[in-house]
Design an enzyme around this catalytic site. Structure first.
Site, short mmCIF file in Angstrom:
data_model
loop_
_atom_site.label_atom_id
_atom_site.label_comp_id
_atom_site.label_asym_id
_atom_site.label_seq_id
_atom_site.Cartn_x
_atom_site.Cartn_y
_atom_site.Cartn_z
N CYS A 2 -2.62 -19.88 3.77
CA CYS A 2 -2.69 -20.37 5.16
C CYS A 2 -4.10 -20.89 5.40
O CYS A 2 -4.99 -20.71 4.56
CB CYS A 2 -2.32 -19.24 6.13
SG CYS A 2 -3.70 -18.19 6.61
N CYS B 136 -9.39 -17.37 3.39
CA CYS B 136 -9.98 -16.20 2.73
C CYS B 136 -10.56 -16.50 1.35
O CYS B 136 -11.52 -15.85 0.95
CB CYS B 136 -8.95 -15.07 2.63
SG CYS B 136 -8.41 -14.51 4.25
N ARG C 25 -9.20 -1.98 2.49
CA ARG C 25 -10.35 -2.70 1.92
C ARG C 25 -11.54 -1.75 1.86
O ARG C 25 -11.85 -1.05 2.83
CB ARG C 25 -10.69 -3.92 2.77
CG ARG C 25 -11.67 -4.84 2.09
CD ARG C 25 -11.85 -6.12 2.90
NE ARG C 25 -10.66 -6.93 2.92
CZ ARG C 25 -10.34 -7.75 3.92
NH1 ARG C 25 -11.10 -7.85 4.98
NH2 ARG C 25 -9.22 -8.46 3.87
N LYS D 8 -19.75 -12.23 9.01
CA LYS D 8 -19.96 -12.10 7.56
C LYS D 8 -21.39 -12.47 7.18
O LYS D 8 -21.93 -13.46 7.69
CB LYS D 8 -18.98 -13.01 6.82
CG LYS D 8 -17.52 -12.63 7.06
CD LYS D 8 -16.57 -13.54 6.33
CE LYS D 8 -15.13 -13.07 6.53
NZ LYS D 8 -14.16 -13.96 5.88
N LYS E 185 -14.82 -11.43 13.71
CA LYS E 185 -15.46 -10.93 12.49
C LYS E 185 -16.82 -11.59 12.25
O LYS E 185 -17.07 -12.69 12.76
CB LYS E 185 -14.55 -11.17 11.29
CG LYS E 185 -14.23 -12.62 11.01
CD LYS E 185 -13.20 -12.69 9.89
CE LYS E 185 -12.51 -14.03 9.85
NZ LYS E 185 -11.38 -14.06 8.94
N CYS F 177 -6.25 -16.45 -2.65
CA CYS F 177 -6.14 -15.29 -1.76
C CYS F 177 -4.83 -14.54 -2.05
O CYS F 177 -4.01 -14.99 -2.84
CB CYS F 177 -6.16 -15.75 -0.30
SG CYS F 177 -4.62 -16.53 0.20
N ARG G 62 -19.06 -7.26 8.17
CA ARG G 62 -18.26 -6.73 7.04
C ARG G 62 -19.13 -6.54 5.80
O ARG G 62 -20.35 -6.57 5.89
CB ARG G 62 -17.11 -7.69 6.78
CG ARG G 62 -16.22 -7.83 8.03
CD ARG G 62 -15.03 -8.68 7.73
NE ARG G 62 -14.12 -8.73 8.86
CZ ARG G 62 -12.94 -9.32 8.80
NH1 ARG G 62 -12.53 -9.88 7.69
NH2 ARG G 62 -12.15 -9.35 9.86
N CYS H 19 0.68 -10.73 2.87
CA CYS H 19 -0.10 -11.17 4.03
C CYS H 19 0.81 -11.79 5.08
O CYS H 19 1.52 -12.77 4.81
CB CYS H 19 -1.17 -12.17 3.62
SG CYS H 19 -2.06 -12.76 5.05
FE1 SF4 Z 1 -3.55 -14.29 4.23
FE2 SF4 Z 1 -4.28 -16.70 4.97
FE3 SF4 Z 1 -6.15 -14.95 4.21
FE4 SF4 Z 1 -4.48 -15.98 2.43
S1 SF4 Z 1 -6.01 -17.13 3.65
S2 SF4 Z 1 -5.02 -13.82 2.64
S3 SF4 Z 1 -2.61 -16.22 3.57
S4 SF4 Z 1 -4.85 -14.79 6.00
#
Ligand code: SF4
Length: 569
Positions: A473, A477, A74, A211, A209, A428, A143, A434
């Protein structure tokens, strides 16, 4: 009193000698494509995540091979502003060392995926040679700092961008381990080598983290409420007078643990522009001292504030900042999306905002986006700006250059329009890379949107802007809990459906149905969308509509995100 057991990551940071660990040795080990478990935690603070291609796991296991490991890198791009030269260099690095794709993230950063261990050092070195870097792009530190990506709108945008850069610089880690490991101690962008000392973070950095984003009303295109620390620029008579401060936002949660929840930042006051760095540092230090270092699932600032109390938090910040912290000023947001197409700036320059589905810049049979942007970058004298919605602004186009850029946009079919739901979609990375993903997101959302689009066309609401967000998940993100329609992967091919966030990013959504397959998602959404088409009030947003029609209860606070869910579920 029994001693609190620190989390494993705290031990790793403490013993790491300012983020060194054994990363250097791990890179030199040619027997495996991975690095040690401890170093996998540390390398995040250097901007890289170890991943494995989960699509290939079974095949590799059969062949008695270790998983196909690679790294996501990143790249911090404060405020999302990159020169076209930087774009071209990053593009070349993606081709040379990664899979030939640039991912534009939801935090205005670049990501390169699929970089194998033996190419990691050359890639990070190459990134630093563009005068961008990866330090603190991930991990338990502040970040990439975000700002509104629409500089054509006012003169204050430049000042806000400068303040974002000041935050970026002042909140960056000071460890020399980064230069030592990746750059052979060469200082690429000037300065002198310092002894290791982390005046802001200390040896163990932050508990989790952190932000920061700055929004400039009436746009909330950075989802300012979703950040640990949000600043809202306040202008009077066209002049920037300071920033309202929001604290305690964050999206992530864990299924089945109700003590984890998404939360929006609380307004705690206002500071003048010259005090923004002090204010940010004060909050960071408070979190450093008070955050939970034994349970990472409850370690973000949002939980620290809810555990200790908002009033206690505010008084602590007031004690430090004194008169610098004033009462918050009025403001108003209209949307949290991007405006697409050409806009003329107050400075007489032109800006084209391009929709980049899933933030993926790559070539496909249908769209040669990567090649197109290479050619535009080669012909454009201004900047590219990454937006917080995974899109791209071709910025600062002179009047006499506009036609040339327009011809390139036409040549590569980039000036298309999209339905309201597609242009407001965010996803995401999720599968296959991931490790946290339970289900698909960026590879799948476009085809789901195709099906929803087909239906909303029959309702004549394809032009309505509706925010749809999907993650693989619950970590959040792509900020799914701020989607008017939020889909969060719970198992392969199955999603929890959340409804009712606001279009301006200041209200979370609420769980509506669990574990839905694609067929079920469409079946559940169809009658609600039909009802919306028929009975919405003039100008009523979808997220407000589902609350007025009592499909879901409004989430008024992160702490009640899991409660008040309709019994019909
Ligand atoms: Fe990975 Fe979960 Fe972030 Fe999506 S929301 S990038 S699945 S950690």
């Amino acid at each position: 009193m029994s001693e609190i057991k620190l989390s494993e990551v705290e031990r790793i940071k403490t013993e790491s000698n300012y983020l060194r660990g054994t990363i250097k040795e791990g890179l030199a080990n040619q027997i495996t494509g991975s690095i040690s478990a401890d170093d996998q935690q540390l390398i995040k603070l250097h901007g890289a995540y170890q991943q494995q291609d989960r699509d290939l796991d079974d095949e590799r296991r059969k062949q008695k091979l270790e998983p196909l490991y690679s790294f996501l890198i990143r790249i911090r791009v404060p405020g999302g502003v990159a020169t076209t030269k930087q774009w071209l260099e990053i593009d070349k690095l993606a081709d040379t060392y990664g899979n030939p794709t640039i991912k534009l993230t939801t935090r205005q950063a670049f990501e390169l995926h699929g970089v194998v261990k033996r190419k990691l050092k050359a890639t990070i070195k190459g990134i630093n040679q563009t005068l961008l870097d990866t330090l603190a792009a991930c991990g338990d530190v502040n970040r990439n700092v975000m700002t509104s990506a629409n500089p054509w709108e006012s003169e204050i945008h430049q000042q806000v961008y400068n303040d974002a850069r000041a935050l970026h610089t002042n909140l960056s880690p000071q460890t020399t381990a980064y230069h030592e490991i990746w750059l052979n101690n060469e200082l690429v962008s000037g300065g002198e080598k310092q002894e290791d000392f982390e005046p802001l973070y200390g040896k163990t950095y932050l508990p989790r983290k952190f932000k920061i984003a700055i929004a400039i009303p009436p746009r909330n295109d950075v989802d300012v409420y979703a950040n640990d620390l949000g600043f809202i620029a306040i202008a009077e008579n066209g002049k920037l007078i300071g920033y309202n401060i929001l604290a305690g936002g964050g999206m992530g949660m864990t299924f089945g643990i109700e003590t984890t929840y998404p939360r929006l930042g609380d307004l705690i006051g206002f500071v003048k522009p010259e005090d923004i760095v002090d204010a940010a540092k004060t909050v960071v230090i408070w979190q450093r001292e008070n955050g939970n270092r034994s349970d990472r699932k409850n370690a973000r600032l949002k939980y620290t504030i809810d555990r200790i109390g908002l009033n206690e938090f505010k008084s602590a910040i007031k004690n430090e900042l004194g008169n610098k912290l004033e009462s918050a000023k009025p403001f108003h947001f209209q949307s949290n999306g991007d405006n697409y197409g050409w806009e003329k700036g107050f400075n007489n320059k032109w800006y084209f905002t391009l929709f980049v589905e899933g933030g993926k810049v790559k070539n496909t049979d249908k769209l040669q986006l990567k090649t197109a942007l290479q050619e535009i970058a080669q012909n454009h004298k201004g900047n590219f700006i990454l937006t917080g919605n995974q899109n791209l602004v071709i910025a600062d186009v002179d009047e006499n250059e506009k036609e040339k850029i327009n011809q390139l946009l036409e040549k590569w079919k980039l000036n298309k329009s999209f339905s309201g739901i597609r242009r407001n979609s965010l996803a995401c990375v999720a599968l296959p890379l991931c490790g946290m993903a339970f289900a698909e997101a960026e590879r799948y959302l476009p085809s789901l949107v195709d099906k929803i689009e087909e239906y909303i066309k029959t309702l004549n609401i394809e032009e309505e802007d509706i925010l749809i967000r999907m993650t693989g998940c619950p970590n959040g993100c792509a900020r799914p809990y701020l989607g008017e329609i939020g889909l969060v992967g719970k198992s392969p091919g199955k999603y929890n459906l959340y409804l009712g966030a606001s279009f301006t990013g200041d209200r979370l959504n609420k769980l509506y149905a669990e574990l839905l397959t694609e067929e079920e998602i469409i079946a559940v959404l169809k009658p609600i969308l039909a009802d919306y088409a028929l009975t919405k009030n003039y100008g009523e947003r979808f997220g407000d509509f589902v609350i007025r029609k009592e499909y879901v209860n409004a989430t008024t606070d992160g702490i009640n995100f899991h409660s008040n869910v309709k019994k019909s579920m």
